[in-house]
Design an enzyme around this catalytic site. Sequence first.
Site, PDB file in Angstrom:
ATOM      1  N   GLU A 235      48.961 -27.504  11.621  1.00  0.00           N
ATOM      2  CA  GLU A 235      47.503 -27.541  11.669  1.00  0.00           C
ATOM      3  C   GLU A 235      46.882 -27.893  10.317  1.00  0.00           C
ATOM      4  O   GLU A 235      46.139 -27.091   9.745  1.00  0.00           O
ATOM      5  CB  GLU A 235      46.983 -26.167  12.110  1.00  0.00           C
TER       6      GLU A 235
ATOM      7  N   CYS B  41      19.460 -20.980  -8.256  1.00  0.00           N
ATOM      8  CA  CYS B  41      19.076 -19.872  -9.127  1.00  0.00           C
ATOM      9  C   CYS B  41      20.195 -18.859  -9.255  1.00  0.00           C
ATOM     10  O   CYS B  41      20.063 -17.706  -8.805  1.00  0.00           O
ATOM     11  CB  CYS B  41      17.808 -19.233  -8.600  1.00  0.00           C
TER      12      CYS B  41
ATOM     13  N   TYR C 211      36.015 -28.216   3.431  1.00  0.00           N
ATOM     14  CA  TYR C 211      35.375 -26.958   3.055  1.00  0.00           C
ATOM     15  C   TYR C 211      34.207 -27.135   2.087  1.00  0.00           C
ATOM     16  O   TYR C 211      33.902 -26.239   1.310  1.00  0.00           O
ATOM     17  CB  TYR C 211      36.416 -25.978   2.492  1.00  0.00           C
TER      18      TYR C 211
HETATM   19  C1  LIG Z   1      42.222 -22.739   8.034  1.00  0.00           C
HETATM   20  C2  LIG Z   1      43.317 -22.864   8.998  1.00  0.00           C
HETATM   21  C3  LIG Z   1      44.087 -24.025   9.027  1.00  0.00           C
HETATM   22  C4  LIG Z   1      43.877 -25.164   8.070  1.00  0.00           C
HETATM   23  O1  LIG Z   1      44.113 -24.824   6.746  1.00  0.00           O
HETATM   24  P1  LIG Z   1      44.154 -25.975   5.648  1.00  0.00           P
HETATM   25  O2  LIG Z   1      44.385 -25.251   4.394  1.00  0.00           O
HETATM   26  O3  LIG Z   1      42.822 -26.657   5.687  1.00  0.00           O
HETATM   27  O4  LIG Z   1      45.260 -26.901   6.024  1.00  0.00           O
HETATM   28  C5  LIG Z   1      45.069 -24.133   9.985  1.00  0.00           C
HETATM   29  N1  LIG Z   1      45.303 -23.143  10.879  1.00  0.00           N
HETATM   30  C6  LIG Z   1      44.573 -22.011  10.869  1.00  0.00           C
HETATM   31  C7  LIG Z   1      44.868 -20.969  11.873  1.00  0.00           C
HETATM   32  C8  LIG Z   1      43.572 -21.835   9.944  1.00  0.00           C
HETATM   33  O5  LIG Z   1      42.863 -20.704   9.945  1.00  0.00           O
END
Ligand SMILES: *Cc1c(COP(=O)(O)O)cnc(C)c1O
Length: 463
Positions: free
Chosen positions: A320, A391, A421
């Site tokens: 992911e 601020c 992000y």
């Molecule tokens: C945030 C997250 C990701 C992605 O993380 P990266 O650092 O952007 O690759 C993948 N899986 C889960 C469950 C997450 O919470």
Amino acid sequence: MSRSAHPAGPRHADVLTEGHYSAPPADLNALDPKVWSHTVSRTGDGVVSVGGLEVTALAEEFGTPAYFVDETDFRERARAWRTAFGHDADVFYAGKAFLSRAVVRWLHEEGLNLDVCSGGELATALSAGMPADRIAFHGNNKSEDEIRTAIETGVGRIVLDSFQEIVRVAHIAQSLGKRQRVQIRVTVGVEAHTHEFIATAHEDQKFGIALADGQAAEAVRRALALDALDLVGIHSHIGSQIFDMAGFEVAARRVVALLAAVRDEHGVELPEIDLGGGLGIAYTSDDDPREPHEIAKALSEIVTRECEAAKLRTPRISVEPGRAIVGPTAFTLYEVGTIKPLDGLRTYVSVDGGMSDNIRTALYDAEYSVALVSRTSDAEPMLVRVVGKHCESGDIVVKDAFLPADLAPGDLIAVPATGAYCRSMASNYNHALRPPVVAVKDGAARVIVRRETEEDLLRLDVG
Ligand SMILES: *Cc1c(COP(=O)(O)O)cnc(C)c1O
């Protein structure tokens, strides 16, 4: 390169020990391809261009601050992940890094799947045509409405995050007369080498169910006992901005051990294992990220080896990546405003955005690079801190960097690697108007998320 002070840096010893900057780069006009997206370069007249368009023209047309995403680069990175993992694995892009309908279409076209973690992200994905069965739904506190919508629309999997959620999802699925595919998110007890706030697999945190003391095995037991749940696998996500594969290795080993224990206890071989995201990118020239094909090879070798040892069929792997796909594909373009030299310390360069468009520096002490992009300069390097217009004294975009000493109000500077992000965490602090995201490709630019207006702000204010 070590992060040490340089003779050209500030003169006070206390500042020297506090800073995280490296030596000034040999050439301030150079653009390190590690931190800039693939189609970024300087044209003959010194202006930086992306996708064949000069930033000066882009600033004129779209204003500043603005995020520019290099669509060609995004597609190449998405495809590289897809290709590296091949047909025996699935790549789920983590939508929380940055999600818009255009991005959903790019992902769909490049053959990726999508992770969402809220009803809003799910709605965005579905409205742009991502097939529901290619969507995974995450989150430690999904609402009943979110769960119901996810099941009704047919999301491919819901990742269960707690004992209560096992029952909640089963109950809702049953009431809808459906059987829902689910995975169980476990915490494997690995603390990835990253900032504490984004390390998620050690046990003292809100996500997942601990492998330790049999909790995860108990969760599997309960999920298998519920007819409305089709338990297909185990999920682990160990953190973010990770460079070292050792954490993934330990995670994979422990997840496979759970699969073996499940086989021994229930006679069931769960067919999927998800190893999460978290792969690091280069924010500065000091970072050395791995290529998708190296990561794919390492992960599949670990899983195959562990499964052979446990005499398990190798499960289908999924990953992911969020940041690793979108992070390097965008930069934020700012116009320089007030420049304040603090004698013997550093020069504060204020830009027309700040923590409302990039909270990561304030939140995680994140490091970024910055470059003068509307022209080149032969001036000496000057140590700067790029700050916003909010601020807060913590309103820092780039903590320590070098820009040419002839920097002047009206110059354009850009911060690379802001694809992940930044827009997704953007806020309206000080009633800032969130910047647009502009996609650039082959000499054409188009807004994919428009700039907020004062009208947008006032529309929500109904008192
Ligand atoms: C945030 C997250 C990701 C992605 O993380 P990266 O650092 O952007 O690759 C993948 N899986 C889960 C469950 C997450 O919470």
